[in-house]
Design a protein around this motif. Structure first.
Motif, mmCIF file in Angstrom:
data_model
loop_
_atom_site.group_PDB
_atom_site.id
_atom_site.type_symbol
_atom_site.label_atom_id
_atom_site.label_comp_id
_atom_site.label_asym_id
_atom_site.label_seq_id
_atom_site.Cartn_x
_atom_site.Cartn_y
_atom_site.Cartn_z
ATOM 1 N N MET A 1 0.815 -1.211 0.000
ATOM 2 C CA MET A 1 0.000 0.000 0.000
ATOM 3 C C MET A 1 0.850 1.264 0.000
ATOM 4 S SD MET A 1 -1.536 -0.102 3.867
ATOM 5 C CE MET A 1 -2.459 1.413 3.711
ATOM 6 N N LEU A 2 2.135 1.114 0.357
ATOM 7 C CA LEU A 2 3.016 2.275 0.306
ATOM 8 C C LEU A 2 3.252 2.725 -1.130
ATOM 9 C CD1 LEU A 2 5.621 1.351 3.072
ATOM 10 C CD2 LEU A 2 3.380 2.436 3.277
ATOM 11 N N ASP A 3 2.903 1.851 -2.078
ATOM 12 C CA ASP A 3 2.998 2.179 -3.503
ATOM 13 C C ASP A 3 2.121 3.379 -3.868
ATOM 14 O OD1 ASP A 3 3.822 1.500 -6.228
ATOM 15 O OD2 ASP A 3 1.758 0.859 -6.533
ATOM 16 N N ILE A 4 1.051 3.588 -3.119
ATOM 17 C CA ILE A 4 0.102 4.685 -3.396
ATOM 18 C C ILE A 4 -0.049 5.551 -2.152
ATOM 19 C CG2 ILE A 4 -1.175 3.593 -5.278
ATOM 20 C CD1 ILE A 4 -3.170 2.548 -3.239
ATOM 21 N N ALA A 5 1.060 5.756 -1.435
ATOM 22 C CA ALA A 5 1.014 6.452 -0.148
ATOM 23 C C ALA A 5 0.512 7.887 -0.257
ATOM 24 C CB ALA A 5 2.405 6.432 0.487
ATOM 25 N N GLU A 6 0.902 8.585 -1.303
ATOM 26 C CA GLU A 6 0.499 9.991 -1.416
ATOM 27 C C GLU A 6 -1.020 10.119 -1.455
ATOM 28 O OE1 GLU A 6 1.193 13.923 -4.290
ATOM 29 O OE2 GLU A 6 2.178 12.020 -4.758
ATOM 30 N N GLU A 7 -1.670 9.298 -2.288
ATOM 31 C CA GLU A 7 -3.131 9.368 -2.403
ATOM 32 C C GLU A 7 -3.815 8.888 -1.121
ATOM 33 O OE1 GLU A 7 -1.066 7.883 -4.464
ATOM 34 O OE2 GLU A 7 -1.504 8.366 -6.573
ATOM 35 N N LEU A 8 -3.292 7.813 -0.526
ATOM 36 C CA LEU A 8 -3.893 7.305 0.706
ATOM 37 C C LEU A 8 -3.745 8.297 1.850
ATOM 38 C CD1 LEU A 8 -2.926 3.510 0.697
ATOM 39 C CD2 LEU A 8 -5.095 4.571 0.045
ATOM 40 N N ASN A 9 -2.654 9.016 1.868
ATOM 41 C CA ASN A 9 -2.468 10.026 2.907
ATOM 42 C C ASN A 9 -3.560 11.086 2.830
ATOM 43 O OD1 ASN A 9 -0.941 10.899 5.168
ATOM 44 N ND2 ASN A 9 0.030 12.468 3.925
ATOM 45 N N HIS A 10 -3.945 11.459 1.613
ATOM 46 C CA HIS A 10 -5.055 12.418 1.445
ATOM 47 C C HIS A 10 -6.354 11.816 1.981
ATOM 48 C CE1 HIS A 10 -2.571 15.228 -0.619
ATOM 49 N NE2 HIS A 10 -2.467 14.530 -1.739
ATOM 50 N N TRP A 11 -6.566 10.539 1.728
ATOM 51 C CA TRP A 11 -7.791 9.891 2.214
ATOM 52 C C TRP A 11 -7.830 9.886 3.739
ATOM 53 C CZ3 TRP A 11 -9.039 4.995 -1.230
ATOM 54 C CH2 TRP A 11 -9.387 5.437 -2.514
ATOM 55 N N PHE A 12 -6.694 9.625 4.368
ATOM 56 C CA PHE A 12 -6.659 9.675 5.831
ATOM 57 C C PHE A 12 -6.982 11.082 6.331
ATOM 58 C CE2 PHE A 12 -4.029 5.684 5.965
ATOM 59 C CZ PHE A 12 -4.823 5.009 6.880
ATOM 60 N N GLU A 13 -6.387 12.085 5.680
ATOM 61 C CA GLU A 13 -6.631 13.470 6.087
ATOM 62 C C GLU A 13 -8.103 13.851 5.943
ATOM 63 O OE1 GLU A 13 -3.964 15.550 3.561
ATOM 64 O OE2 GLU A 13 -2.195 15.221 4.857
ATOM 65 N N GLU A 14 -8.782 13.244 4.965
ATOM 66 C CA GLU A 14 -10.202 13.536 4.735
ATOM 67 C C GLU A 14 -11.124 12.625 5.536
ATOM 68 O OE1 GLU A 14 -10.469 13.080 0.540
ATOM 69 O OE2 GLU A 14 -9.226 14.855 0.102
ATOM 70 N N GLY A 15 -10.543 11.711 6.314
ATOM 71 C CA GLY A 15 -11.348 10.829 7.151
ATOM 72 C C GLY A 15 -12.081 9.729 6.405
ATOM 73 N N ARG A 16 -11.519 9.256 5.291
ATOM 74 C CA ARG A 16 -12.181 8.217 4.501
ATOM 75 C C ARG A 16 -11.756 6.815 4.954
ATOM 76 N NH1 ARG A 16 -11.906 9.727 -1.926
ATOM 77 N NH2 ARG A 16 -11.504 11.972 -1.748
ATOM 78 N N ASP A 17 -12.722 5.930 5.154
ATOM 79 C CA ASP A 17 -12.431 4.503 5.296
ATOM 80 C C ASP A 17 -12.164 3.936 3.904
ATOM 81 O OD1 ASP A 17 -12.971 4.741 7.993
ATOM 82 O OD2 ASP A 17 -15.011 3.972 7.824
ATOM 83 N N PHE A 18 -11.314 2.904 3.829
ATOM 84 C CA PHE A 18 -11.037 2.293 2.532
ATOM 85 C C PHE A 18 -10.576 0.856 2.739
ATOM 86 C CE2 PHE A 18 -7.135 4.398 3.908
ATOM 87 C CZ PHE A 18 -6.165 3.442 3.706
ATOM 88 N N ALA A 19 -10.529 0.115 1.655
ATOM 89 C CA ALA A 19 -9.919 -1.208 1.642
ATOM 90 C C ALA A 19 -8.800 -1.185 0.611
ATOM 91 C CB ALA A 19 -10.940 -2.289 1.293
#
Length: 382
Positions: A1-19
């Motif tokens: 998942m670190l392959d897409i860390a930049e995008e996932l970091n935005h999701w965390f900042e926005e409070g999004r749950d994901f799989a």
């Protein structure tokens, strides 16, 4: 998942749950390697890729299901002789993916993608095979051996997992390792998938010439941290090299002696001026770097080799020099020349031959030793 860390970091900042579905093992001619990831949030938005298109739809569905039931699953996708266009890899490879639901307040995963997004060295270790509730449990391991999170197993399990992950982080490896459920290092019932993220490799371009402008852009495209060094301040300017990470005005050999390099560093000498090239290459060819290349005509190359021998560079050291730099593409423009140089760097890094694939028997995917990459990855992940 670190392959897409930049995008996932935005999701965390926005409070999004994901799989997130992460490739944990591959075999054959698989299109992407361990660590490739696809994530789906609670709105159905998808980012990343695990196969370049072959099984994305099926993996997307697994992510949606994981979001619904909160369960981590491991799934295998492979080529089907009966129906090449069924759910499977039509290229003939096999991949195994670990699908993990992640809440927006999950501290270990959030810390992992945040560190990766900042370019810090870190390793995320997840249980890819284990008993009961162990599957998907995670540790974030730092270069000093400290770690965050817990696998919630045997009291010794976390320490052993962290030690194994740190060993892989030290060499920048991503792959699997087996340990016993009681925390011993012997292969056993727990398989860890370790994603290592280290700072990007360096490309140092010596000579602020027109070809360097194009090569800097190519280096950034390939994921390098690019430095341009030239002794002439009138040429080494931000206006000429807006894409460069660093601009250095100094004599090339003097800068190379004081800057940090490692076995991933690429050195491209574009000055083709003996007063710069000889002392620079005398230093460069004695460093444990990945690639040393120098621009110039064949006459320049022969003259430069003669000068280097005169200052004590050995034939063995000279054999490391790639000159004239670049593959034979018939390049004319700075952009075409940069492409030929970048192609040689990739070939050197991956063990490629540089010959056309059409009509040849050479492997499509290589590891650094020139073997089939899929086979090598399969052995590493087995």
């Amino acid at each position: 998942m670190l392959d897409i860390a930049e995008e996932l970091n935005h999701w965390f900042e926005e409070g999004r749950d994901f799989a997130v579905a992460t490739v944990v093992a591959v075999g054959g001619s698989a299109p992407r390697g361990p660590g490739a990831a696809l994530a789906v949030d609670s709105h159905g938005t998808a980012i990343g890729s695990v196969s370049g298109g072959c099984v994305e739809g099926a993996v997307y569905d697994l992510c949606v299901q994981a979001l619904r039931d909160g369960r981590t699953v491991r799934e295998r996708f492979g080529y089907s002789d009966e129906d090449a266009f069924a759910v499977g890899l039509t290229c003939g490879g096999v991949i195994e993916v670990l699908v993990t639901p992640v809440r927006a307040d999950a501290p270990v995963f959030q810390a992992a993608v945040s560190a990766a997004d900042r370019g810090e060295a870190a390793a995320l270790a997840r249980v890819a095979r284990g008993q009961g509730e162990l599957l998907g449990r995670a540790l974030l391991v730092h270069p000093d051996g400290s770690y965050e999170g817990s696998l919630d197993g045997h009291p010794e399990l976390d320490g052993t997992a962290a030690a194994e992950a740190r060993a892989m982080l030290d060499t920048g490896l991503t792959g699997t390792v087996e340990i016993a459920e009681d925390g011993s290092s012997c292969p056993g019932g727990v398989m860890l998938f370790v994603e290592s993220r280290v700072p990007p490799p360096r490309m140092i371009v010596f000579g602020a010439v027109d070809f360097a402008t194009a090569l800097v852009r190519a280096g950034k495209f390939l994921g390098y941290h690019v430095t341009v060094c030239d002794a002439r301040p009138v040429f080494a300017t931000r206006a000429r090299f807006p894409a460069a990470d660093d601009l250095v005005v100094d004599w090339p050999h003097r800068y190379l002696r004081r800057t940090a390099t490692d076995e991933r560093t690429v050195l491209c000498v574009l000055t083709h001026d003996a007063k710069f090239d000889v002392p620079l290459l005398e230093t460069a060819l004695r460093l444990p770097v990945a690639f040393v290349g120098a621009m110039g005509s064949r006459r320049t190359h022969e003259d430069r080799n003669r000068r280097l021998r005169e200052v004590g560079v050995t034939n063995r050291e000279l054999a490391r020099l790639r000159s004239p730099i670049g593959l034979d593409l018939g390049a004319r423009t700075p952009e075409e020349t940069a492409l030929s140089i970048a192609a040689e760097i990739v070939a050197a890094r991956r063990g490629g031959t540089g010959v056309p694939l059409t009509g040849s028997k050479t492997p499509i995917h290589h590891d650094v030793d020139g073997n089939e990459e899929g086979e090598a990855r399969s052995r590493a992940a087995a």
